[in-house]
Design a protein around this motif. Sequence first.
Motif, mmCIF file in Angstrom:
data_model
loop_
_atom_site.group_PDB
_atom_site.id
_atom_site.type_symbol
_atom_site.label_atom_id
_atom_site.label_comp_id
_atom_site.label_asym_id
_atom_site.label_seq_id
_atom_site.Cartn_x
_atom_site.Cartn_y
_atom_site.Cartn_z
ATOM 1 N N UNK A 212 0.874 -1.123 0.064
ATOM 2 C CA UNK A 212 -0.109 -0.054 0.011
ATOM 3 C C UNK A 212 0.876 1.208 0.164
ATOM 4 N N UNK A 213 0.268 2.460 -0.136
ATOM 5 C CA UNK A 213 0.975 3.606 -0.117
ATOM 6 C C UNK A 213 0.267 4.829 0.165
ATOM 7 N N UNK B 225 5.679 4.020 0.256
ATOM 8 C CA UNK B 225 5.322 2.615 -0.279
ATOM 9 C C UNK B 225 5.708 1.396 0.575
ATOM 10 N N UNK B 226 4.773 0.828 1.091
ATOM 11 C CA UNK B 226 5.094 -0.382 2.032
ATOM 12 C C UNK B 226 4.844 -1.665 1.350
ATOM 13 N N UNK B 227 5.892 -2.646 1.304
ATOM 14 C CA UNK B 227 5.545 -3.963 0.664
ATOM 15 C C UNK B 227 5.990 -4.968 1.801
ATOM 16 N N UNK C 238 10.071 -0.576 3.498
ATOM 17 C CA UNK C 238 9.489 0.802 3.141
ATOM 18 C C UNK C 238 10.020 1.521 2.333
ATOM 19 N N UNK C 239 9.724 2.281 1.105
ATOM 20 C CA UNK C 239 10.293 2.935 0.349
ATOM 21 C C UNK C 239 9.689 4.407 0.331
ATOM 22 N N UNK C 240 10.762 5.169 0.256
ATOM 23 C CA UNK C 240 10.469 6.682 0.312
ATOM 24 C C UNK C 240 10.891 6.982 -1.092
ATOM 25 N N UNK C 241 9.712 7.468 -2.065
ATOM 26 C CA UNK C 241 9.969 8.092 -3.288
ATOM 27 C C UNK C 241 9.910 9.462 -3.216
ATOM 28 N N UNK C 242 10.718 10.326 -3.757
ATOM 29 C CA UNK C 242 10.909 11.692 -3.662
ATOM 30 C C UNK C 242 10.262 12.168 -4.843
ATOM 31 N N UNK C 243 9.269 13.104 -4.911
ATOM 32 C CA UNK C 243 8.518 13.510 -6.292
ATOM 33 C C UNK C 243 9.510 14.456 -6.949
ATOM 34 N N UNK D 261 -2.923 7.565 -8.007
ATOM 35 C CA UNK D 261 -2.876 6.037 -8.047
ATOM 36 C C UNK D 261 -1.013 5.950 -7.850
ATOM 37 N N UNK D 262 -0.556 4.834 -7.705
ATOM 38 C CA UNK D 262 0.894 4.707 -7.479
ATOM 39 C C UNK D 262 1.515 4.231 -8.735
#
Length: 293
Positions: A206-207, A216-218, A274-279, A287-288
């Motif tokens: 989920x995110x 984002x968490x896997x 846990x993933x941190x995506x910097x926009x 949506x992801x």
Amino acid sequence: MQNCTRNGCGQSYDPTANNPMACQYHPGKPEFHEGLKGWTCCKPREHSFDDFLEIKGCKLGLHSNEPKHNDDPFKADLTKYDDVLPEPQPAPVAEAIAPVSAPKAPEPDFIDEDPAGTVVAAGAKCKRNDCNAVFESEERSHGPEQCQFHPGKVLFHEGNKGWTCCKPRATDFDEFMKIKGCVRGRHLFVGTQLADEIKAEKCRRDFYQMANNVIVSIYAKKIKHDDSSLEFGADSVRVHLVYGDGKVYDDTIQLYAEIDPTASSYEFLSTKAEIKLVKKAQVQWPTLEKDNA
């Protein structure tokens, strides 16, 4: 040294060094309902019995070696067996009796072994069911018949608890945990696993997002850090997770919008990646993934 008897702890401790923060345990009782396993004192629930045993205690306190008090009015009976059948009735005599094939014998439980020459790290725990031995040295920890364990699987049926490899059954969880292993052999600290036995899995994820980033968490337990990796692209994330008992999760997430790969990061936690995506641009992601937009 004494052994702590609190649920979820089981550690050895020095009574002179015991303190109110030393023990992490469950003050409640085991609760099994509709295939889910957990404790009455906290919310985590698991499907697998092994994962249930890994649920961390929800309370801190002093270690204790006091025997547990069983409030269950139904006392455990380890002499109950599931092979008590009614007396067979004689079959009627017929003119012609068709030949009856012998019942197929059940396949024996697979018992894995450490290959000869296996290097084991100090402090590694035995992987066999019902054994908590810790590796000390080759001489002291890899001898024959040092390990007493259950080669089968946990079996819970109609209130009775036991193992598929032997007959004792208990109605109380604490008594079930006391059922001694039915096989003796060598401890298993590493084991073997063929490449074609590795299981490809699909993990839940989920995110959520903020103005500048997307988290984002896997969900995957016991991720092997050395064997797992993530790679960031301009608009994608390549995920390779090795976790649990040889399970593998591979995926490439095509992101809704571009990110800054150099500023993005990830962390492997006890139950997830846990993933941190910097926009790259401060816009709202509906949506992801791009394909789901």
